[in-house]
Design an enzyme around this catalytic site. Structure first.
Site, PDB file in Angstrom:
ATOM      1  CE  LYS A 207      -3.940   1.979   2.499  1.00 26.94           C
ATOM      2  NZ  LYS A 207      -4.923   1.708   3.565  1.00 26.94           N
ATOM      3  CD  GLU A 213       7.623  -7.282   7.456  1.00 29.96           C
ATOM      4  OE1 GLU A 213       7.277  -7.569   8.616  1.00 29.96           O
ATOM      5  OE2 GLU A 213       7.292  -6.229   6.888  1.00 29.96           O
ATOM      6  N   GLY A 268      -5.927  -2.992   4.521  1.00 32.63           N
ATOM      7  CA  GLY A 268      -5.108  -4.084   4.000  1.00 32.63           C
ATOM      8  C   GLY A 268      -5.830  -5.415   3.907  1.00 32.63           C
ATOM      9  NE  ARG A 269      -8.597  -5.886   9.646  1.00 33.44           N
ATOM     10  CZ  ARG A 269      -7.919  -4.810  10.052  1.00 33.44           C
ATOM     11  NH1 ARG A 269      -6.700  -4.603   9.603  1.00 33.44           N
ATOM     12  NH2 ARG A 269      -8.457  -3.956  10.901  1.00 33.44           N
ATOM     13  CD  GLU A 354      -4.029  -6.906  10.524  1.00 33.76           C
ATOM     14  OE1 GLU A 354      -2.990  -7.590  10.635  1.00 33.76           O
ATOM     15  OE2 GLU A 354      -4.343  -6.312   9.475  1.00 33.76           O
ATOM     16  CG  HIS A 385      -6.913 -38.896  10.380  1.00 33.84           C
ATOM     17  ND1 HIS A 385      -7.097 -40.195  10.820  1.00 33.84           N
ATOM     18  CD2 HIS A 385      -7.786 -38.716   9.362  1.00 33.84           C
ATOM     19  CE1 HIS A 385      -8.032 -40.776  10.072  1.00 33.84           C
ATOM     20  NE2 HIS A 385      -8.465 -39.890   9.187  1.00 33.84           N
ATOM     21  CE  LYS A 496       3.245  -3.151   8.913  1.00 33.48           C
ATOM     22  NZ  LYS A 496       2.353  -2.447   7.967  1.00 33.48           N
TER      23      LYS A 496
END
Length: 554
Positions: A207, A213, A268-269, A354, A385, A496
């Protein structure tokens, strides 16, 4: 000041929890043979069964009253109309405008209709995705693109990654898709080692074009490209960006026309509906991408128009509130019985945790009730399982969402029938348990474990879009009832900021961090010494890299 826990409805729900604590879900069915019909709902290609919950008619009525007495109607209208509801960041929340396929305008809080900008973005995505998919777009050597690498993190990775994998059977046969998010160098190294730079396209999804990262991975990809194939002038044929920061993207070497814009009001999400969804359009085609938006828009309209008692996101939100705030559940499991949806739990984990992982209300006052469950899960057959033993017989109380598609892959009908019958069996077993005989049997499963079942007619872009929008609105409703801001993420920003401070000051004798952090920093300094780039991480020597591929310049 209004206090949620002192409201008449909240206190009535607390009493109802005590009164119904020992109710058996199966007894609700015995008392009302029409419970399934009453507690199931269809919206488009989605069918929800919420009858297997420890929720009596009286509880459901009070939960609906809780929603009626909340600010839901007002806040929902404000969200869709572009009012500033992300109060801490002073922004509107308009991800629903990104999938507004109607002819209706949508206005930003400043009075500007945002739809013309969104339409221009759609046109840009349309032109570019068509060019790449047809082979018209070529790399520096004149060869068509065969591998697409999306570099992002969080919402710039999880949504597109999940959707591309979910719709894998509709992917363009000549294109392979890769997603790099982890700053751990082994992630991008593993992706790059088998790629041909002459036929690889990178999408830098960030953005602000400042996420540490993502930029570190993007610089590594850029260096790999230049050392193995092209020159600086060729960057523009192999790197594009989805970003609000056009200047930084241009400085990276990305051509102006290949910067796919989106806007500060896109969280963002919630960004997969924007140009962050470019990998989806490349994978399934622009029409497939638009069909996903159409499905989400259909759910938006349902959320806006359906009464609460028939509103799928509202009902799912209220069921969650019952377990979180009154029954005491700490976690919520997402269990898709569809391998294509194997990354859906991770996507919904970010969306929910978030958004609603908050301990203060919209006014900054501490809340005295729980918000936001721990969301987790994986595909169903594997889960049977792995962790289902704890869910069946352990001491944890975990509501479950089972999700499946009814339509099998051609030629695999037997597999799909087994998949669906396993899911139905598990949902039944969680409710019924194994106490058919003596209650003195110490090895029996107690049952009375709640679950919802969500069935998709088939896994299409449209139904996937509706499914994602369903969960988005569920999370929003819970945030409204809890009176919290579901659209900021100060915990993420804190991490951050401190990471940046540590990176900038690692070569100094830092004394203002805690003794543990100082000690660990000392070990890091000893290990890395001066063998670092400014952005952090180790640099491979040129001799470790394959020879530069030669290609015809286009």
């Amino acid at each position: 000041m209004f206090q949620l826990t002192r409201s008449v409805t909240w206190q009535a729900l607390q009493r109802l929890q005590q009164e119904t604590e020992h109710d058996r879900i199966r007894d609700y069915f015995a008392a009302d043979p029409e419970r399934f019909d009453k507690m199931s709902l269809r919206v488009g290609g989605l069918f929800l069964d919420y009858s297997k919950h420890q929720i009596s008619d009286a509880v459901l009525a009070k939960l609906l009253e809780l929603a009626d007495h909340s600010a839901l109607v007002q806040r929902r209208a404000q969200m869709f109309s572009g009012d500033i509801i992300n109060v801490t960041e002073d922004r509107p929340v308009l991800h629903t405008a990104l999938r507004n396929v109607s002819d209706q305008p949508v206005y930003h809080a400043d009075g500007k209709d945002v739809m013309p900008e969104i339409h221009r973005s759609w046109e840009q995505i349309h032109r570019f995705s068509d060019a790449v998919r047809s082979g018209e777009w070529t790399g520096y050597s004149g060869e068509r693109i065969r591998d697409v690498v999306n570099i992002g993190i969080g919402g710039s990775d999880l949504g597109p990654n999940m959707a591309c994998r979910a719709l894998l059977d509709q992917r363009h046969p000549a294109l392979n898709f890769h997603f790099v998010s982890n700053v751990d160098g082994t992630h991008i190294q593993k992706v790059l080692k088998d790629l041909d730079p002459a036929t690889t396209l990178f999408i830098v999804s960030t953005k602000t074009f400042s996420t540490q990262e993502t930029l570190l991975n993007a610089r590594t990809a850029r260096r790999w490209f230049l050392e193995n194939a092209g020159e600086d002038a060729d960057i523009g044929a192999h790197f594009v960006a989805a970003s609000t920061n056009r200047k930084a993207a241009r400085e990276f070497g990305i051509r102006e026309e290949n910067i796919f814009e989106f806007w500060a009001w896109v969280g963002g999400r919630y960004s997969m509906w924007s140009s962050i969804g470019l990998p989806i359009a490349l994978a399934i085609g622009f029409e497939g991408f638009m069909d996903m938006l159409r499905g989400a828009h259909e759910m938006d309209r349902h959320f806006l128009e359906a009464p609460n008692a028939e509103n799928m996101p509202v009902l799912m939100a209220l069921i969650g509130i019952w377990y979180i705030n009154f029954v005491g559940a700490e976690t919520h499991a997402i269990v898709p019985y569809d391998q294509a949806l194997h990354q859906l739990p991770a996507f919904l984990q970010q969306l929910d945790m978030e958004s609603n992982g908050k301990s203060v209300d919209i006014f900054g006052h501490p809340v005295n009730y729980k918000t936001g469950p721990i969301v987790w899960g994986q595909t169903g057959s594997n889960g049977q399982h792995a962790f289902f033993q704890l869910l069946h017989q352990g001491t944890r109380y975990v509501p479950i969402d089972f999700i499946a598609s009814l339509k099998p892959e051609p030629g695999f009908e037997e597999h799909h029938f087994a998949l669906l019958t396993n899911m139905l069996a598990q949902a039944n077993a969680f409710m019924e348990g194994s106490q058919t005989g003596s209650r003195l049997d110490p090895y029996s499963c107690p049952g009375n474990r709640p679950s919802s079942t969500l069935l998709l007619d088939e896994l299409t872009p449209r139904n996937l879009g509706a499914l994602i929008a369903l969960y988005e609105h569920k999370v929003f409703v819970q945030g409204v009832i809890w009176n919290i801001n579901s659209f900021d993420q100060w915990g993420v920003e804190l991490g951050k900021r401190i990471a940046g401070e540590i990176s900038e000051r690692i070569d100094t004798n830092v004394t203002d961090f805690d003794p543990s952090t100082q000690g660990l920093l000392h070990l890091v300094r000893e290990r890395f010494g001066n063998d670092r780039e400014a952005g952090g991480g180790r640099t491979e020597k040129p001799s470790q890299r394959p020879g530069k591929r030669q290609g015809k310049k286009s």
